[in-house]
Write a protein that holds these residues in place. Structure first.
Motif, short mmCIF file in Angstrom:
data_model
loop_
_atom_site.label_atom_id
_atom_site.label_comp_id
_atom_site.label_asym_id
_atom_site.label_seq_id
_atom_site.Cartn_x
_atom_site.Cartn_y
_atom_site.Cartn_z
N GLU A 1 0.82 -1.22 0.00
CA GLU A 1 0.00 0.00 0.00
C GLU A 1 0.86 1.27 0.00
OE1 GLU A 1 -4.22 -1.28 2.12
OE2 GLU A 1 -2.76 -0.09 3.24
N PHE A 2 2.09 1.16 0.42
CA PHE A 2 3.01 2.29 0.42
C PHE A 2 3.99 2.10 -0.74
CE2 PHE A 2 6.98 4.41 1.39
CZ PHE A 2 6.61 5.61 1.97
N ILE A 3 3.96 3.03 -1.68
CA ILE A 3 4.82 2.94 -2.86
C ILE A 3 5.74 4.15 -2.86
CG2 ILE A 3 4.87 2.87 -5.39
CD1 ILE A 3 1.91 1.82 -5.18
N GLU A 4 7.01 3.91 -2.58
CA GLU A 4 7.98 4.99 -2.54
C GLU A 4 8.49 5.26 -3.95
OE1 GLU A 4 11.56 6.18 0.42
OE2 GLU A 4 11.85 4.30 -0.65
N GLU B 1 17.05 4.10 -0.41
CA GLU B 1 17.97 3.00 -0.61
C GLU B 1 17.38 1.93 -1.52
OE1 GLU B 1 18.81 1.74 3.35
OE2 GLU B 1 19.88 3.58 3.87
N GLN B 2 16.10 1.66 -1.35
CA GLN B 2 15.41 0.67 -2.18
C GLN B 2 14.00 1.16 -2.51
OE1 GLN B 2 15.97 -2.86 0.43
NE2 GLN B 2 17.15 -3.73 -1.25
N PRO B 3 13.91 2.18 -3.35
CA PRO B 3 12.58 2.69 -3.70
C PRO B 3 11.78 1.65 -4.48
CG PRO B 3 14.23 3.61 -5.16
CD PRO B 3 14.98 2.85 -4.10
N ASP B 4 10.49 1.75 -4.40
CA ASP B 4 9.64 0.84 -5.17
C ASP B 4 9.69 1.18 -6.65
OD1 ASP B 4 8.23 -0.71 -2.92
OD2 ASP B 4 7.92 1.37 -2.34
N LEU B 5 9.91 2.44 -6.94
CA LEU B 5 9.99 2.89 -8.34
C LEU B 5 10.86 4.14 -8.40
CD1 LEU B 5 8.88 2.51 -11.25
CD2 LEU B 5 7.04 4.08 -10.63
N THR B 6 11.70 4.22 -9.43
CA THR B 6 12.54 5.39 -9.64
C THR B 6 12.24 5.99 -11.01
OG1 THR B 6 14.35 4.53 -8.28
CG2 THR B 6 14.91 6.26 -9.85
N VAL B 7 12.04 7.29 -11.03
CA VAL B 7 11.93 8.02 -12.29
C VAL B 7 13.03 9.08 -12.29
CG1 VAL B 7 9.47 7.59 -12.63
CG2 VAL B 7 10.19 9.59 -11.33
N LEU C 1 5.49 9.31 -16.40
CA LEU C 1 4.08 9.01 -16.14
C LEU C 1 3.72 7.60 -16.61
CD1 LEU C 1 1.37 10.07 -15.13
CD2 LEU C 1 0.99 11.04 -17.40
N GLU C 2 4.25 7.21 -17.76
CA GLU C 2 4.00 5.86 -18.26
C GLU C 2 4.53 4.81 -17.29
OE1 GLU C 2 4.67 3.21 -22.36
OE2 GLU C 2 5.77 5.08 -22.06
N LYS C 3 5.70 5.06 -16.72
CA LYS C 3 6.26 4.14 -15.72
C LYS C 3 5.32 4.00 -14.52
CE LYS C 3 11.32 4.45 -16.16
NZ LYS C 3 12.54 4.86 -15.42
N LEU C 4 4.79 5.12 -14.07
CA LEU C 4 3.91 5.11 -12.92
C LEU C 4 2.63 4.33 -13.17
CD1 LEU C 4 4.36 8.86 -11.96
CD2 LEU C 4 4.96 6.93 -10.48
N VAL C 5 2.01 4.59 -14.31
CA VAL C 5 0.76 3.91 -14.66
C VAL C 5 1.00 2.42 -14.83
CG1 VAL C 5 -1.04 3.69 -16.39
CG2 VAL C 5 -0.27 5.98 -15.69
N ASN C 6 2.08 2.05 -15.49
CA ASN C 6 2.39 0.64 -15.69
C ASN C 6 2.64 -0.06 -14.36
OD1 ASN C 6 2.12 0.78 -18.45
ND2 ASN C 6 4.30 1.07 -18.85
N TYR C 7 3.28 0.65 -13.43
CA TYR C 7 3.53 0.06 -12.10
C TYR C 7 2.20 -0.24 -11.41
CZ TYR C 7 5.38 -0.64 -7.41
OH TYR C 7 5.68 -1.19 -6.18
#
Length: 201
Positions: free
Chosen positions: A126-129, A170-176, A187-193
């Motif tokens: 539920e928490f997405i860094e 250190e270990q983000p759930d997603l990096t842009v 934005l595409e990365k975020l939506v796909n995630y």
């Protein structure tokens, strides 16, 4: 724990988070955008919010500057105040998630320990860094609010990246990387995630 908290009993809601998620036809979560000032946190959070809104999903953006004009107007920018700022936002975000909403927060949130404390308040996934990576040089070039110029002149104390540290995830759930990617690519990365995690369809 304070005595006031000791004397409280949690009251279970009649309508649960899961009930609200079923009604909304999507899961709820917190996307925690963290990065230097000028990295593009607010831009991306609002771009994602527009996509979610256009698709009929329940979403909301909590922006650092906006929240400091209301809920957190009593806080400054010392380390202690930054810690309390993030604690409050974490609790408000949890209420949004419990209400079945996809909430995005755009806060510098410079300290790893503070972000981890917020994560601990949420259920798994539920928490997405989201680390909005952008080098300091590029952020200073943008200086969209004129803050770096003031910080360099000594007019703003405790400014992250200049006179106060920023601890990158250190270990983000997603990096842009907004120095290398366009808003559309990030934005595409975020939506796909969100689709890959089956939060949205």
């Amino acid at each position: 724990m304070s005595k006031s908290v000791e004397n409280l009993v949690w009251h279970e809601a009649t309508i649960t988070k899961e009930d609200r998620q079923r009604k909304n036809n999507h899961k709820s979560c917190l996307l925690w955008f963290t990065g230097l000032s000028g990295s593009g946190k607010s831009t991306l959070a609002n771009a994602l919010d527009q996509v979610l809104y256009n698709n009929g999903l329940n979403s909301y953006v909590l922006d650092g500057d906006n929240v400091r004009q209301g809920l957190n107007q009593d806080l400054g920018f010392t380390d202690e105040d930054r810690i309390e700022n993030i604690r409050r936002i974490g609790e408000v975000s949890k209420l949004f998630v419990d209400a079945g909403t996809i909430v995005s927060t755009a806060f510098i949130s410079p300290f790893q320990a503070d972000r981890e404390r917020v994560r601990e308040r949420f259920a798994d996934h539920e928490f997405i860094e989201v680390y909005v990576r952008c080098n300091l040089e590029e952020c200073e070039k943008r200086d969209v609010k004129g803050l770096y110029k003031k910080a360099r002149a000594g007019e703003i104390p405790h400014f992250t990246g200049i006179s106060s540290p920023y601890e990158a995830p250190e270990q983000p759930d997603l990096t842009v990387d907004t120095a290398e990617e366009s808003v559309e690519q990030s934005l595409e990365k975020l939506v796909n995630y969100l689709k890959d995690k089956q939060i949205v369809r």
